[in-house]
Design a protein around this motif. Structure first.
Motif, PDB file in Angstrom:
ATOM      1  N   TYR A 288      18.907  11.745  10.287  1.00  0.00           N
ATOM      2  CA  TYR A 288      17.860  10.751  10.550  1.00  0.00           C
ATOM      3  C   TYR A 288      17.844   9.707   9.438  1.00  0.00           C
ATOM      4  CZ  TYR A 288      13.228   8.677  10.703  1.00  0.00           C
ATOM      5  OH  TYR A 288      12.196   7.785  10.715  1.00  0.00           O
ATOM      6  N   TRP A 289      17.868  10.156   8.192  1.00  0.00           N
ATOM      7  CA  TRP A 289      17.826   9.245   7.051  1.00  0.00           C
ATOM      8  C   TRP A 289      19.042   8.327   7.033  1.00  0.00           C
ATOM      9  CZ3 TRP A 289      14.575   6.869   4.396  1.00  0.00           C
ATOM     10  CH2 TRP A 289      14.899   6.280   3.183  1.00  0.00           C
ATOM     11  N   ALA A 290      20.207   8.865   7.361  1.00  0.00           N
ATOM     12  CA  ALA A 290      21.423   8.051   7.377  1.00  0.00           C
ATOM     13  C   ALA A 290      21.329   6.938   8.425  1.00  0.00           C
ATOM     14  CB  ALA A 290      22.640   8.935   7.656  1.00  0.00           C
ATOM     15  N   VAL A 291      20.651   7.215   9.528  1.00  0.00           N
ATOM     16  CA  VAL A 291      20.514   6.223  10.595  1.00  0.00           C
ATOM     17  C   VAL A 291      19.471   5.164  10.254  1.00  0.00           C
ATOM     18  CG1 VAL A 291      19.789   5.886  13.002  1.00  0.00           C
ATOM     19  CG2 VAL A 291      21.330   7.756  12.407  1.00  0.00           C
ATOM     20  N   VAL A 292      18.321   5.555   9.719  1.00  0.00           N
ATOM     21  CA  VAL A 292      17.228   4.591   9.503  1.00  0.00           C
ATOM     22  C   VAL A 292      17.269   3.902   8.143  1.00  0.00           C
ATOM     23  CG1 VAL A 292      15.689   5.791  11.091  1.00  0.00           C
ATOM     24  CG2 VAL A 292      15.540   6.272   8.650  1.00  0.00           C
ATOM     25  N   TRP A 293      17.990   4.441   7.185  1.00  0.00           N
ATOM     26  CA  TRP A 293      18.001   3.876   5.831  1.00  0.00           C
ATOM     27  C   TRP A 293      18.364   2.391   5.785  1.00  0.00           C
ATOM     28  CZ3 TRP A 293      21.951   1.936   2.707  1.00  0.00           C
ATOM     29  CH2 TRP A 293      21.557   1.653   1.407  1.00  0.00           C
ATOM     30  N   PRO A 294      19.397   1.934   6.504  1.00  0.00           N
ATOM     31  CA  PRO A 294      19.742   0.504   6.417  1.00  0.00           C
ATOM     32  C   PRO A 294      18.618  -0.439   6.844  1.00  0.00           C
ATOM     33  CG  PRO A 294      21.505   1.732   7.483  1.00  0.00           C
ATOM     34  CD  PRO A 294      20.326   2.662   7.351  1.00  0.00           C
ATOM     35  N   PHE A 295      17.716   0.025   7.679  1.00  0.00           N
ATOM     36  CA  PHE A 295      16.647  -0.835   8.179  1.00  0.00           C
ATOM     37  C   PHE A 295      15.446  -0.916   7.232  1.00  0.00           C
ATOM     38  CE2 PHE A 295      18.949   0.887  11.809  1.00  0.00           C
ATOM     39  CZ  PHE A 295      19.395  -0.296  12.381  1.00  0.00           C
TER      40      PHE A 295
ATOM     41  N   VAL B 145      14.838  -4.242   5.413  1.00  0.00           N
ATOM     42  CA  VAL B 145      14.274  -5.269   6.301  1.00  0.00           C
ATOM     43  C   VAL B 145      12.788  -5.014   6.520  1.00  0.00           C
ATOM     44  CG1 VAL B 145      14.360  -6.239   8.627  1.00  0.00           C
ATOM     45  CG2 VAL B 145      16.477  -5.653   7.432  1.00  0.00           C
ATOM     46  N   VAL B 146      12.440  -3.769   6.845  1.00  0.00           N
ATOM     47  CA  VAL B 146      11.046  -3.432   7.158  1.00  0.00           C
ATOM     48  C   VAL B 146      10.156  -3.615   5.938  1.00  0.00           C
ATOM     49  CG1 VAL B 146       9.494  -1.559   7.815  1.00  0.00           C
ATOM     50  CG2 VAL B 146      11.656  -1.879   9.031  1.00  0.00           C
ATOM     51  N   PHE B 147      10.521  -2.993   4.828  1.00  0.00           N
ATOM     52  CA  PHE B 147       9.670  -3.070   3.639  1.00  0.00           C
ATOM     53  C   PHE B 147       9.719  -4.447   2.995  1.00  0.00           C
ATOM     54  CE2 PHE B 147      10.132   1.619   3.802  1.00  0.00           C
ATOM     55  CZ  PHE B 147       8.784   1.899   3.938  1.00  0.00           C
ATOM     56  N   GLY B 148      10.862  -5.118   3.059  1.00  0.00           N
ATOM     57  CA  GLY B 148      10.944  -6.486   2.548  1.00  0.00           C
ATOM     58  C   GLY B 148      10.034  -7.422   3.317  1.00  0.00           C
ATOM     59  N   GLY B 149      10.018  -7.276   4.646  1.00  0.00           N
ATOM     60  CA  GLY B 149       9.122  -8.083   5.480  1.00  0.00           C
ATOM     61  C   GLY B 149       7.668  -7.771   5.200  1.00  0.00           C
ATOM     62  N   MET B 150       7.376  -6.495   4.966  1.00  0.00           N
ATOM     63  CA  MET B 150       6.007  -6.091   4.661  1.00  0.00           C
ATOM     64  C   MET B 150       5.539  -6.750   3.360  1.00  0.00           C
ATOM     65  SD  MET B 150       4.461  -2.271   3.937  1.00  0.00           S
ATOM     66  CE  MET B 150       5.238  -1.585   5.358  1.00  0.00           C
ATOM     67  N   VAL B 151       6.385  -6.736   2.349  1.00  0.00           N
ATOM     68  CA  VAL B 151       6.031  -7.349   1.059  1.00  0.00           C
ATOM     69  C   VAL B 151       5.796  -8.843   1.224  1.00  0.00           C
ATOM     70  CG1 VAL B 151       6.912  -7.910  -1.236  1.00  0.00           C
ATOM     71  CG2 VAL B 151       7.190  -5.611  -0.335  1.00  0.00           C
ATOM     72  N   ARG B 152       6.684  -9.521   1.949  1.00  0.00           N
ATOM     73  CA  ARG B 152       6.520 -10.968   2.166  1.00  0.00           C
ATOM     74  C   ARG B 152       5.227 -11.274   2.906  1.00  0.00           C
ATOM     75  NH1 ARG B 152      11.840 -10.442   2.744  1.00  0.00           N
ATOM     76  NH2 ARG B 152      11.791 -10.245   5.013  1.00  0.00           N
ATOM     77  N   ASN B 153       4.925 -10.496   3.943  1.00  0.00           N
ATOM     78  CA  ASN B 153       3.697 -10.737   4.710  1.00  0.00           C
ATOM     79  C   ASN B 153       2.449 -10.503   3.872  1.00  0.00           C
ATOM     80  OD1 ASN B 153       5.118 -11.433   6.996  1.00  0.00           O
ATOM     81  ND2 ASN B 153       5.081  -9.361   7.836  1.00  0.00           N
ATOM     82  N   ILE B 154       2.446  -9.468   3.074  1.00  0.00           N
ATOM     83  CA  ILE B 154       1.295  -9.193   2.205  1.00  0.00           C
ATOM     84  C   ILE B 154       1.139 -10.310   1.180  1.00  0.00           C
ATOM     85  CG2 ILE B 154       0.438  -7.651   0.397  1.00  0.00           C
ATOM     86  CD1 ILE B 154       1.581  -5.327   2.119  1.00  0.00           C
ATOM     87  N   ALA B 155       2.243 -10.735   0.583  1.00  0.00           N
ATOM     88  CA  ALA B 155       2.184 -11.819  -0.412  1.00  0.00           C
ATOM     89  C   ALA B 155       1.695 -13.125   0.227  1.00  0.00           C
ATOM     90  CB  ALA B 155       3.551 -12.018  -1.057  1.00  0.00           C
ATOM     91  N   ASN B 156       2.165 -13.428   1.430  1.00  0.00           N
ATOM     92  CA  ASN B 156       1.718 -14.649   2.120  1.00  0.00           C
ATOM     93  C   ASN B 156       0.228 -14.605   2.422  1.00  0.00           C
ATOM     94  OD1 ASN B 156       4.265 -15.787   2.068  1.00  0.00           O
ATOM     95  ND2 ASN B 156       4.814 -15.063   4.106  1.00  0.00           N
ATOM     96  N   GLU B 157      -0.257 -13.464   2.897  1.00  0.00           N
ATOM     97  CA  GLU B 157      -1.692 -13.330   3.177  1.00  0.00           C
ATOM     98  C   GLU B 157      -2.511 -13.432   1.892  1.00  0.00           C
ATOM     99  OE1 GLU B 157      -3.687 -13.041   5.990  1.00  0.00           O
ATOM    100  OE2 GLU B 157      -1.848 -13.716   6.965  1.00  0.00           O
ATOM    101  N   ALA B 158      -2.028 -12.826   0.845  1.00  0.00           N
ATOM    102  CA  ALA B 158      -2.739 -12.899  -0.436  1.00  0.00           C
ATOM    103  C   ALA B 158      -2.812 -14.342  -0.927  1.00  0.00           C
ATOM    104  CB  ALA B 158      -2.042 -12.033  -1.481  1.00  0.00           C
ATOM    105  N   GLU B 159      -1.741 -15.077  -0.738  1.00  0.00           N
ATOM    106  CA  GLU B 159      -1.717 -16.480  -1.157  1.00  0.00           C
ATOM    107  C   GLU B 159      -2.710 -17.300  -0.342  1.00  0.00           C
ATOM    108  OE1 GLU B 159      -0.653 -19.199  -3.771  1.00  0.00           O
ATOM    109  OE2 GLU B 159      -0.012 -17.124  -3.920  1.00  0.00           O
ATOM    110  N   LEU B 160      -2.822 -17.020   0.961  1.00  0.00           N
ATOM    111  CA  LEU B 160      -3.782 -17.733   1.810  1.00  0.00           C
ATOM    112  C   LEU B 160      -5.218 -17.463   1.401  1.00  0.00           C
ATOM    113  CD1 LEU B 160      -2.239 -17.186   5.354  1.00  0.00           C
ATOM    114  CD2 LEU B 160      -2.409 -19.353   4.115  1.00  0.00           C
TER     115      LEU B 160
END
Length: 69
Positions: free
Chosen positions: A37-44, A47-62
Motif C-alpha cells: 500500500y505504501w509503495a503505491v500511495v507514497w508518490p502521491f 502532491v497531496v501534502f504540498g497542495g495542502m500546505v499551499r492552500n493553508i498558506a493562501n488562506e492564511a494570507e487572505l
C-alpha cells in the motif's frame, strides 16, 4: 491492515510577527499488504501534502489581518 498513522499540524507565532506552519505525517506499515500500500500511495503524498500546505498558506494570507481577541 493495522498500520500506525499519525498526522500532526502545528501553527505558532513567528519570530517576526507572522506564523510558522509545521506538518508531519508518519505512516508505519505492517506486513506485506501495508508495505505494498505504501509503495503505491507514497508518490502521491508530495502532491497531496504540498497542495495542502499551499492552500493553508493562501488562506492564511487572505485572513492575515483577522485576529481573535
Amino acid at each position: 491492515m493495522h498500520e500506525t498513522v499519525r498526522h500532526r499540524i502545528r501553527v505558532a507565532d513567528g519570530e517576526r510577527g507572522g506564523s510558522t506552519y509545521r506538518q508531519r505525517a508518519v505512516f508505519v506499515p505492517k506486513g506485506l499488504a501495508g508495505h505494498l500500500y505504501w509503495a503505491v500511495v507514497w508518490p502521491f503524498h508530495g502532491v497531496v501534502f504540498g497542495g495542502m500546505v499551499r492552500n493553508i498558506a493562501n488562506e492564511a494570507e487572505l485572513h492575515k489581518n483577522f485576529r481573535k481577541s
